[in-house]
Motif scaffolding. Structure first.
Motif: not given
Length: 166
Positions: A62-69
């Motif tokens: 999720l982080r690698e594709e969207t930057n979302i944490r």
């Protein structure tokens, strides 16, 4: 090696829901598995690294594709879901090592704001996988993906609809 003898690639998938109960979808930049220009949308998903557990892999993807944490885990499909890639492109995707994917799916509640989302320069990614994104009613998502992933997406929607109510 015959197609039927190839293994499935172990992966994770994420249904990310915003506060309105809408699901995140990204428009894929490319890849041999995208066989037409209409069905280029998908939810975040990707491979599990050797020795990595599914939940941390889902957070990483999720982080690698969207930057979302800023997320909270709200659900998980109990079993692994499989799909096969079309035989005619099997040698092009994943260097021909896999017949498809076996995926562990998680539902996550997005706790941040849209300004956190950056599909063009996501944290930890060598290259961006999406060139745009949007929030979509979850029940629409299976019709947006490549046909060979539809059964998995329909099952994921069936499992996680209960979390989509705002």
């Amino acid at each position: 090696m015959k197609f039927e003898d190839l293994p499935y690639r172990p992966c994770v998938g994420v249904v990310l829901l915003n506060h309105d109960g809408m699901a995140f979808v990204g428009r894929r930049i490319g890849g041999p598995e995208h066989v037409d220009l209409t069905h280029v949308w998908q939810m975040p998903q990707g491979g599990i690294d050797p020795g990595e557990e599914p939940w941390p892999a889902a957070l990483r993807e999720l982080r690698e594709e969207t930057n979302i944490r800023s997320v909270e885990r709200v659900g998980e499909v109990a079993e692994w879901l499989n799909y096969e890639i079309p035989r005619e492109i099997a040698g092009l995707a994943w260097k021909g090592k896999y017949r498809g994917q076996t995926q562990k799916w998680f539902a996550m509640q997005f706790l941040g704001t849209d300004s956190e989302i950056d599909v063009w320069h996501p944290d930890g990614a060598a290259v961006a996988e999406f060139d745009s994104w949007r929030w979509e009613p979850m029940q629409n998502v299976p019709d947006l993906v490549v046909p060979f992933k539809r059964a998995v997406y329909a099952r994921v929607v069936e499992e996680f609809t209960k979390y989509a109510a705002p």
